[in-house]
Write a protein that holds these residues in place. Structure first.
Motif, PDB file in Angstrom:
ATOM      1  N   HIS A  54       0.842  -1.193   0.000  1.00  0.00           N
ATOM      2  CA  HIS A  54       0.000   0.000   0.000  1.00  0.00           C
ATOM      3  C   HIS A  54       0.880   1.247   0.000  1.00  0.00           C
ATOM      4  O   HIS A  54       2.061   1.189   0.297  1.00  0.00           O
ATOM      5  N   VAL A  55       0.263   2.327  -0.340  1.00  0.00           N
ATOM      6  CA  VAL A  55       0.913   3.618  -0.253  1.00  0.00           C
ATOM      7  C   VAL A  55       0.124   4.428   0.759  1.00  0.00           C
ATOM      8  O   VAL A  55      -1.096   4.581   0.628  1.00  0.00           O
ATOM      9  N   ASP A  56       0.799   4.919   1.772  1.00  0.00           N
ATOM     10  CA  ASP A  56       0.139   5.703   2.804  1.00  0.00           C
ATOM     11  C   ASP A  56       0.006   7.146   2.321  1.00  0.00           C
ATOM     12  O   ASP A  56       0.975   7.906   2.303  1.00  0.00           O
ATOM     13  N   LEU A  57      -1.173   7.504   1.889  1.00  0.00           N
ATOM     14  CA  LEU A  57      -1.405   8.829   1.316  1.00  0.00           C
ATOM     15  C   LEU A  57      -1.350   9.932   2.358  1.00  0.00           C
ATOM     16  O   LEU A  57      -1.196  11.106   2.019  1.00  0.00           O
ATOM     17  N   TYR A  58      -1.480   9.579   3.609  1.00  0.00           N
ATOM     18  CA  TYR A  58      -1.503  10.574   4.677  1.00  0.00           C
ATOM     19  C   TYR A  58      -0.175  10.714   5.407  1.00  0.00           C
ATOM     20  O   TYR A  58      -0.056  11.530   6.308  1.00  0.00           O
ATOM     21  N   ALA A  59       0.797   9.951   5.025  1.00  0.00           N
ATOM     22  CA  ALA A  59       2.103  10.028   5.688  1.00  0.00           C
ATOM     23  C   ALA A  59       2.821  11.307   5.263  1.00  0.00           C
ATOM     24  O   ALA A  59       2.778  11.694   4.096  1.00  0.00           O
ATOM     25  N   THR A  61       5.653  13.628   3.955  1.00  0.00           N
ATOM     26  CA  THR A  61       6.729  13.340   3.003  1.00  0.00           C
ATOM     27  C   THR A  61       7.957  14.171   3.275  1.00  0.00           C
ATOM     28  O   THR A  61       7.958  15.113   3.978  1.00  0.00           O
TER      29      THR A  61
END
Length: 61
Positions: A54-59, A61
């Protein structure tokens, strides 16, 4: 990675994927159920591992 130690979670994971696919393509029910049966057999025999990416969209950057 999910494997034999995660049998309950994997079973639910597979079931939910099939149900979602059936909701979108009920005309593929036979193939989806066959795939589900194949994966359940692999799970029972300890030959199934699943990698969930998955890609954590809320992490941050």
């Amino acid at each position: 990675m999910l494997g034999t130690g995660d049998a309950d979670l994997l079973s639910r994971f597979l079931d939910e994927r099939v149900e979602a696919a059936l909701a979108q393509a009920p005309h593929h029910a036979r193939a989806l159920r066959a795939w589900q049966d194949l994966r359940r057999g692999q799970l029972r025999s300890g030959r199934l591992e699943v990698v969930v990416g998955h890609v954590d969209l809320y992490a941050p950057t």
